[in-house]
Design an enzyme around this catalytic site. Structure first.
Site, short mmCIF file in Angstrom:
data_model
loop_
_atom_site.label_atom_id
_atom_site.label_comp_id
_atom_site.label_asym_id
_atom_site.label_seq_id
_atom_site.Cartn_x
_atom_site.Cartn_y
_atom_site.Cartn_z
N TYR A 225 -11.94 1.67 4.02
CA TYR A 225 -13.00 0.72 4.33
C TYR A 225 -14.23 1.59 4.71
CZ TYR A 225 -10.51 -3.74 4.43
OH TYR A 225 -9.95 -4.89 3.76
N LYS B 42 1.82 5.32 0.25
CA LYS B 42 1.68 5.49 -1.23
C LYS B 42 1.85 6.84 -1.31
CE LYS B 42 1.81 4.23 -5.59
NZ LYS B 42 2.83 3.06 -6.13
N ASP C 77 3.73 -0.64 -2.85
CA ASP C 77 4.00 -1.67 -3.82
C ASP C 77 5.71 -2.29 -3.89
OD1 ASP C 77 5.24 0.97 -4.25
OD2 ASP C 77 4.69 1.15 -6.51
N ASP D 123 -4.46 -5.20 5.13
CA ASP D 123 -5.25 -6.31 4.82
C ASP D 123 -4.56 -7.01 3.70
OD1 ASP D 123 -7.57 -7.98 4.39
OD2 ASP D 123 -8.05 -6.89 2.59
N ASP E 6 -2.17 -11.09 4.02
CA ASP E 6 -2.40 -12.41 3.17
C ASP E 6 -1.17 -12.66 2.60
OD1 ASP E 6 -5.26 -12.26 3.63
OD2 ASP E 6 -5.65 -12.97 1.79
#
Ligand code: IPM
Ligand code: MN
Length: 354
Positions: free
Chosen positions: A141, A189, A221, A245, A249
């Site tokens: 970000y 990752k 993932d 983030d 969700d």
């Protein structure tokens, strides 16, 4: 003592859910004899329209002078395609940075009867009780260099982390796990990203200071898949800014609606409290939004931002009672039933207090 709160309604459904949350917060504080002073300030598209900037200096100053800030939502399609300085979201990102709120805490817990509104089989959803510790002021970000050359067809973003940045969010995640079920799942990752290799090393070092907590590392993932297949096995998820983030969700969908999730963003100074959902422009002004995320954010503001657990618990129990009575906003209502409005839900919560 008077509690000073900076209210930042923002865009879309932000003003409606903020109004709902402030009403509940005011009532909960009044019954504890705590007086509340609320000042309203601009952020996001609302600030762009009024002042030409998504984060006026006055808003930052007001948040820094308050005990805590309560934000509704930012995001406004009118600014789609504008450069970054003229995006509502930039106001929120700058505010997080200005307040130094590096730790974004997002609890997600299945409530009886609610997860049925989501995609999980009831027996899977029932065990879901996790909290995301999302690093909030670093990573993709904010990383430099970044650039956008639309005509030239090239864009750059960067994912940097320092040991100190990883250490401080990891430390909070481990402390949280000590008070919960004792499992930290660190999300990365590391099979592809150097940043993730450092992240893993630092998190492993922090784990050695918390011997009662089990640490596991998961690729992002695979973690997304496991969240859907075995949601009940997670306790504390520790993530980089963007991974958190995305996964929060996902957690919102699993508990039945993103509208249920609250968050606290914490640093050394005043905290910032906001629902996890966005500005939902298509719902704005219709009084149909789910105010629970904002109301529970107000509870987190009281507990984590102001050291006031009693009114926080009163709010949380009142929300549970109203849900037990069967009241549902449109996002949660089963087909064929009549949903209640945002304001009616909030009034029911106020009535259920105490
Ligand atoms: C969130 C939101 C924000 C984020 C946006 C509005 C900038 O999606 O708080 O999750 O990406 O952090
Ligand atoms: Mn988000």
């Amino acid at each position: 003592m008077a509690l000073r709160i900076a209210a930042l309604p923002g865009d879309g459904i932000g003003p409606e859910v903020t109004r709902a949350a402030l009403g509940v917060l005011g009532a909960a504080c009044a019954s504890e004899g705590i007086s509340v002073e609320v000042g309203e300030h601009l952020v996001g598209g609302a600030a762009l329209r009024a002042k030409g900037t998504p984060l006026p200096d006055e808003t930052v100053a007001a948040c820094l002078a308050a005990h805590a800030a309560l934000l509704g939502a930012v995001g406004d399609p009118a600014f789609d395609g504008e450069p970054r300085e003229r995006k509502p979201e930039t106001g929120l990102l700058r505010l997080r940075k200005a307040l130094g709120v590096f730790a974004n805490v997002r609890p997600a817990k299945a409530a009886p009867g609610l997860a049925a509104a989501g995609p999980l089989k009831p027996e899977l959803a029932a065990g879901l009780d996790l909290v995301v510790y999302r690093e909030l002021t670093g990573g993709l970000y904010f990383g430099e260099p970044r650039s956008l050359d639309l005509e030239g067809g090239r864009a750059v973003n960067t994912l940097p982390y320092s040991r100190e940045e990883v250490e401080r969010i990891a430390e909070l995640a481990f402390r949280a796990a000590e008070g919960r079920r004792g499992l930290v799942t660190s999300v990365d990752k590391a099979n592809v990203l150097e940043t993730s290799v450092l992240w893993r090393r630092v998190v492993t070092d922090v784990a050695s200071r918390h011997p009662s907590v089990t640490l596991e590392h998961q690729y992002v993932d695979s973690c997304a898949m496991a969240l859907v297949l075995t949601p009940g096995r997670f306790d504390v998820l520790l993530t980089e800014n963007l991974f958190g983030d995305i996964l929060s969700d996902l957690a919102g969908a699993l508990v039945g609606s993103l509208g249920l999730l609250a968050s606290a963003s914490l640093g050394a100074g005043p905290g910032l409290f906001e629902p996890v959902h966005g500005s939902a422009p298509t719902l704005a002004g219709k009084d149909v939004a789910n105010p629970i995320g904002a109301i529970l954010s107000a509870a987190m503001l009281l507990r984590d931002g102001c050291g006031l657990p009693r009114p926080a618990e009163a709010i949380e129990s009142a929300v549970e009672r109203v849900l037990a009575d069967g009241l549902r906003t449109a996002d949660l209502a089963s087909p064929g039933t009549t949903p209640v409005s945002c304001s009616a839900f909030a009034q029911a919560v106020e009535a259920a207090l105490g």
